[in-house]
Every structure is written in structure tokens, then in C-alpha cells.
Design an enzyme around this catalytic site. Sequence first.
Site, mmCIF file in Angstrom:
data_model
loop_
_atom_site.group_PDB
_atom_site.id
_atom_site.type_symbol
_atom_site.label_atom_id
_atom_site.label_comp_id
_atom_site.label_asym_id
_atom_site.label_seq_id
_atom_site.Cartn_x
_atom_site.Cartn_y
_atom_site.Cartn_z
ATOM 1 N N GLY A 214 24.008 41.240 1.264
ATOM 2 C CA GLY A 214 24.389 40.123 2.112
ATOM 3 C C GLY A 214 24.419 40.545 3.571
ATOM 4 C CB SER A 215 26.450 39.290 6.372
ATOM 5 O OG SER A 215 26.089 37.956 6.121
ATOM 6 C CB THR A 216 27.230 44.593 4.390
ATOM 7 O OG1 THR A 216 26.422 44.532 3.213
ATOM 8 C CG2 THR A 216 28.582 43.983 4.115
ATOM 9 C CG PHE A 217 20.421 44.612 4.725
ATOM 10 C CD1 PHE A 217 20.275 45.831 4.075
ATOM 11 C CD2 PHE A 217 19.303 44.054 5.341
ATOM 12 C CE1 PHE A 217 19.048 46.471 4.018
ATOM 13 C CE2 PHE A 217 18.066 44.699 5.304
ATOM 14 C CZ PHE A 217 17.945 45.915 4.636
ATOM 15 C CE LYS A 218 23.627 38.077 8.592
ATOM 16 N NZ LYS A 218 24.657 37.047 8.730
#
Lengths: 645, 382
Positions: free
Chosen positions: A326-330
Amino acid sequence: MKRSDREKELSRRMITRRALGLGALQLAVTGTLLWRLRDMQLEQADAFRLLAEENRINLRLLPPTRGLIHDRNGVLLAGNEQNYRVVMTRDDAGDIDLVLARLSRLIALDDAAIARAREDMLRNRPFVPVTVAERLSWEEISRVATNAPALPGVTPEMGLSRLYPLKADFAHVVGYVGPVSERDLQREETPDPVLMIPRFQIGKSGVEREAESLLRGKAGSQRVEVNSVGRVMRELDRVEGEPGENLHLTIDARLQNYALERLAGQSAAAVVIDIPTGDVLAAASAPSYDANLFVRGISSKDYNGLLENDYRPLVNKCVQGMYPPGSTFKMVTALAALEAAETDGLERVFCPGHMDVSGNRFHCWKRSGHGRVDLETALAESCDVYFYEMSQRCGIDRINAMSERLGLGIRYDLPMTSVASGLNPSREWKKRARDADWRIGDTVNVSIGQGYVLTTPLQLAVMTARLASNRAVLPRLLRDPLERAVPQATSLDLRPEWLAMIRRGMSNVVNDRRGTAYSSRVVDPTMVMAGKTGTSQVFRITQAERDSGIRRQEDLPWNRRNHALFVNYAPLDNPQVAVAVIVEHGGGGSSAAAPIGRDILLAALNEGRPPLAAYPTSQRNRISAEQDLLEERLRDLGSYRVSRA
Amino acid sequence: MSYLEYNTSRMPKGLAKVLHLNWALVVLLIAVACYGFVMLYSVAGGSAQPWMEPQLQRFVAGLGVMFLVAMVPIWFWRSVAGLGYALSTVLLLGVEFFGAVGMGAQRWLEIGPLRLQPSELAKITTIMALAAFYDWADIKKISRPVFVLVAAVIVLFPVFLVVRQPDLGTSLLIAAAGGAVIFAAGVHWGYFAGVIGSVAGLVVAVFTSRGTDWQLLQDYQYRRIDAFLDPTLDPLGAGYHINQAMIALGSGGWSGRGFMEGTQSRLNFLPEKHTDFIFTTLAEEFGFIGAGSLLVLYVMIIGFCLLTVLRSSNRFAALLTVGVTANFFLYFAVNTAMVMGLAPVVGVPLPLISYGGSAMMVLMVGFGLLQSAHIHRPRLPT
């Protein structure tokens, strides 16, 4: 009748003749016997002497004492306890039912145990000793010993058996031991003879299995004189074996215990990494189970209970669980774009709430849009459109490379079972695995940690540690308690100004009023943290569901809700600890995962217990009540502490 | 030759008889028995209990019985031979119908606290009956078929009853000792050739018929015979025991492993180490010197017994002595041949050494009769 003298003389001569004949025959037979005796005792004496020695002397292997496993502070995680048991050999017992019946009057033996022992004995070859009862008390074992004459084939034995004093806390990390199986034997090229010792136990999972060669030790041997039924009469000589090596894990048992209890009631995982060394301080996977059950032989009811549980307690989610980040990949997407010089980070991208890419509409989580956002704001508020844009500019190849550089998609060589490599998707991978060309839509999905990308909580923790330190931190689980200093990990060579931007963005996630995890901020200036929330979709909410009124995660069945993720590190200016938390189907990262990530991080910085002063004043009443509830369940490790080696 | 012919006036009387005992034989018997005491002490792990002490008591009692039997004139024993035979037959029939079962065979008869093993008694009474029969019969007629048939019935009736117990070892011993008496009495050798020939022929027929259409026995019976003749075919049953016995015996070497140092007996590899297999322990612990010297002692006993035969002009006494001697010889020959792997395993004790009461008592009664014959032998008028 009256006989004449002639007859008397005749009789006498006849008897004399025949008696002498019989005497000669007897002498000849005795001579033959003497000859045979001479032949056996003088000619073949050596051969028979050898046979007699082979008969009486038996070489036995002495099982080595298995190495102990400690945590980083010397707390015992896996030990050996004295175990009195009763073994029985069918061959010597004769009537096994009778002997078992007598035995059941001396020690507690239920019908199931009797049936199992009976079956074991009949299935095995008759001379194989079968364990009838284990973990007997000293009184019980002495009763068996005193009644030995009435119990042929029964031998009381004393051995060591594995004990995990912290029960469920380390089931996934330390694992457990069990009896050697055929498959275990096949796995070793030249099986250690020690494996043939009946009831010998080897590691079946976790550190117990992966570090088996260190923990096992070397078998000793003992030459004993045995009698005809194999009972040992005396020891002739003995060569002591080498006990297995004692291992020290990098885990802090107190923190591990806190993390597991903090995750209790959910299907979740948390990994804590010490940033300077890469030491894994905690690897908690909830729910867990008591590993001692497996050592003692788990009942099929208990085992099925574990297998059928929706929360999958048998899986070590820290390293086996693969989730879309999810957004932790951003941060990965952002760094890929910065390195590709496709943006300077200050450039603002307009977010109308969605983006159309080759005919498909990709939504931002915030339908109304974020307006114009730069890199820091995009991270803090987790704007999806910004990263859709950046990923299209730099392309999947750069994202893939940066992802690997930050530690994703790599299988770490930790002594744990089934450490997964996750999935760091690339064009080649898609061609190979899916036999399809990479599409731009795939890149857009990956940019926000959806689509093909899969990571483990361990990898996310490593990524966070790398972002916080600009070093290629490698996780490790074993440490030498005598080591002075760990060599620093090599630099990642990411430009400091890029990283500063990323870190500011991550700081704003929790410390900026508009950040997605502002409610999980830390106010203590020495422990201020930075983080990133993530909410990864497992299933889309279908149009039909939307039509029937389902709009919120809480309305969905548990197993269709989104995964909640949170990665964080602290202190901001001198990062020491990195944490990754995932709550399966927890809903939103900011609400379900971030509070947990904060608590665990604070616990890691404060010897396993988060200080109340670190929390915002407005939250302290609630946090204090939660802490009191949790404190009741926490284990007091004082009694387990062992002096350092 | 009836007792009326005895020149009783020249016989020793009263306690003077003791002086006329064959003392050399008594000394030899005590010497052999001492081997037994030592070995029973050893196999009990260096303890007088549970075997040595009772054995010692029995032997002393046995010596007493021997003296008592020896004191009684031999002509008295001749006159009760028929009665003794009848009694032992009745007891054997008693075993057949009321006997206690032990070790899978009916051998004992329990009469109150007394436990009798009538097959042991039958050994001596059969010999006495045969000797009396040949003493009575006309020497010229004894090779006639009717006379031979009577003698055969006297022997085979108890043999048949003992086989049924089943106790093959004892029955063969009775048959063989009876055969020795019949042979010594002077029956034509043709009968013996005939018996031996027909037995051999039967054996050949049984074995050659195997696997053919006219097979004489069932397959399982053949397998039993195989296992009986070659115990190694049954390595965990009888073969195991005989193999362990041979290992014990062979490992003794020249001078043995030392008193109480035999590993085979100490560690229970030997079966029946205090009874039928006691010779192996002796051979293991005292080697060829111990085992060989025992065989020499046995031969000397046989020699003294035969001397008694030769010096006796009394037909009953001479034949009785031949029977007793043959019985004694068969005991130790079959026992030692068995433990050395030369004969099949049949339950025959080592005389005077193996632990056990009945066999010892019967042997001592036999030697008592022999001594009686010795004391009451006719003295030639000078």
C-alpha cells in the site's frame, strides 16, 4: 529257578562279554565327547570368545545436550528439562497387555495412552523401545523402578526434553523440536548416527530447525555390558559427546512479549529492527501458539484447531506473510523519481481526486482531491495521484531497482522457517510469470503499493531502517554475546537532500496536523518519530455492494476488509529503531496500524514499556487505561533472566 | 539264580556292611556332586541360595538313601522288583489322568505336599523288572520271540506312558537303558540288528518320502523334525539357546574365564543355566580342564560300576548294575552332547550336578542298589 553250574558259568560269561562291549561303546562315546570338547574349547576358543564379547558388549550413542537459546539479554527462550519416562520393548515384555495393565496401576496412564503405546509396539519391530509415558514425577518413576521384576521389558529412563518457558511468545521465532521423521533423515546426505537414537528430537521449525547443526552437538558413545534381554548391567567406558552450541538471539524477550500482547486479538504482525546493527529486536506474529504442545505431542484436536483458525496462528506472518505494501511503498516511488531526476520534489502536482491513464481512471483515496501537492505533502497526506504521475515519469524499471535497493523483494537469510522473498515486480517477471507485457496501468498500481507488489513485514521494517539511515541495513537474528561492535552496513548512496525530503514527509505523516497519522504522534522530543501509513486493498468494493449501501470497511466481512499497515522509526534526528506493523484486514493504516506501531516503537526505545509522557496530553487518559489492561497480561521476565555468557 | 542259592553265611552282617561298601565309588560321587555345588553357587551370582544349599541338602539325603538301599540285601530288592514296577506304572497312569501340568507337560503327581515325578521312578523300576525277569527266565529260552516280546513290553509300556506326558528325553533314556539290560542278558544280537535296522529304515522312508505323493508325515511335522535336528533353523527359539550354549562352552578355552567370571551365564544368555545347561557354565568358567576332568570322573564312575558287574556272579545283580550304569551314562552323554550341539535339545539333566530333586534321588537309589549288589555279592568258598 534253579540253575546248573554250567548255566551259571554261561550266564556269567555272556554278561561279562556283553557288559564289556557296552563299556567299550560308552568309552568310545565319552571319547568322542571329549574330542568335541577339545575341538571347541582349544581349537575354536578364540572364535567363540569373540562371539561372547559381541554378545555382551553393546555400543550406545549418548545423545548430546541440545544448545540453549537465549534472547539478547540472556533470557532463556529454549531450555532442557529433566524428563523421566518409561519405555517398553515388546520382545522382552511378552504379554504386553498384561504388563501395560500392571503399569497403569503404578502411574497415570489413560486408555488412549495405552492404546497408542500398544499400537506403537505392534507397528515397530519387536526390539524397538517405545515410550509409554513421559514427564513422570520422581515418585512415579521410583514406583516403576521398584516393581521392575513384575514389569518385564519396561525400563525407566531419564532424559532431557525441550522446554520453552516463554510458551507462545517465541513459537514462530524459536520454533520447536520433534522426533526425527523419515523425511528428516532423507534431507541429510549422510545422516548423523545420533538421529537413530530412539526419541531423539530435532528442530522442526524456526531457529530450532534452521540452526539445527549448531544446536545439536555431537553424540558421545558408551560401551556397556548388556545381558541377554539387552538390559544394561554396567558401563565399560564412555566417550563424552559435545553439547550443542548455545545461541543468543537479537530479540529482546521483553519487547517481543509486549509486541505480541499489543497485537493480541488480531491477525497481525510486527517487526522491530535496531537500525545501527540490523538486529531484529522483535518479530511478533499474532495469534501465536504454545510451542511446548508440539514437543509433548499435540493432540489432533488442538492441531486442527490451529489449522482451521482464520487468523492462521501456525504462520509466521513476519517473514512468511506477503502483503501489498500500500502507501508504505510511496517512498520507493518518490526516491525512484528523484533519482531519475524527473522531479526535484518541490514541484507541485495537481490532484483532482483521480487520474486517467490509457483509458482507465485511477482514483485517489481522497475523492475530492488534494489540490496542488509537492513531495512532502504527498507523503504526509498520502496523495495517490502524485505518485501515479511520478511513476509514469520514471517507469517501472527504476521503481523496481529502487525497491530492491531499499530491501524489498529480497529473501533475507535469517534462521526462521519459510522466509519469503515477496515480490518486486518487473517487466521480465511479468513476461516470465504471467506471459504478458508490462502495461502502464501496472506501473501506476505499483506506485502506491498495489497491484503486483508484495512485501513481508520484515522487508518493510528493513526498508524503513534503510530510509532512516541511508545504509544497506541487513536484518540479523543471531548475535555473538561477546561481540564488541557490529560493522556498519554499507551506504545506500542516496543523496542526503532526497532523503531529507522523504524523512520530512514521513515526519509530517505523524507530526503535521494534516498528516494521515497525526493522532499517533509522539510528543516527547527525544522520541519524536516519523512514519508512513498504508492501507492495502484486498478486494475492491464492487458496484453492487456500493449500490446496496456498503461504503465503509466496517460493513464488509472481516476477510474482505483492507490490510492496515504502518512503518515508522525514531528518534527523528538520530534514528535507532524501525518498526513495521501489519494488521490483516484491519481497515485503515492510520486507525488500525499506526497506534500499534507507535506503542511498539516507544516500547523498543524504553526497555519494553512505552512511557506515558511520550503521548499527547489529550490521549494520556485513554492510553493509561489501555496500558493498565495490557500490563496485566504482560509476562514478568524477572524470573527468567539469566546472567550473560 | 534265586536268593536261596546265596551263601548267606559268608555275607557281612549289620554295620559291618558299611565296611564292605564300594567306598571309591562313594568318593567319586561326592567329587562329582561338589562340581555341582560350585557351579550352582556360581550361577546364582555367588550365593548359596536359591540353588546350592537345597542341592546340598538333597545330596546328603540322597547319600543316606543310598546307604539304606545298600544295607538291604539284594535278594530283597529282587523280590520287590515286580511290585516296584507295578507301583511306578500306576503312578505313571496317575500322571496321565491327574498330573499337574508344568512347562507344557504333565510330569508331576501331587500327593499332598509331595511332588512326585513318576517317570524318574520308572527308570529304575523298569531296569529292576527286566533284571528280575531275566533272572527268572531260562537262559536257553530268552532269545525266543515270546520272551523277547515280554521284555519289550516291560520296557515299552512305561516308555509309551512317558512319551505321552510328553517327555521324549526321559522315554528315550528308559528305552535305551532297558535295551542295554536286554542286550547284556544275552538276547540274540539279531534282534538288536533288526530293531536298529528297522528304525533306520523307517527314518530313511520318512525322509525319502518327503515331497512325494506317498509322503508319510504332514508338512508341519517335517518342519518340526527339521527344527529338532537342526536348531539353527530356528535362530530365535531352540537354536538361540543352543547357539548361546556353544558360545559359552567354546569361549571357556583351556582354563576358563575364571570362577564367577563367565559372561554368558552371568548375563543370562544361557537358558536353564542351573539345570540342563549347567555344563556350559562349568566349561565357560573352568575351561577344558574343568569340563574334561568332569567327563573323566564320569568315566571312572562307569568303570567302577562295570567292575561291580564283572565281579558279580549273580545274574539279577549284574543285569541291574548294567542297567543302572547305562542309565547314568546316558544321562551325562546325552546332556553334554546336547549342549555341544551334537544331539538335539531334549530335557536331560547332567547327573548329580543339575539342580533338581527327583533325578538325583533316583540316581542315588540306583547307586544304592549297585552298592547292595556289591556288598551282597556271592563270595566264593575258599
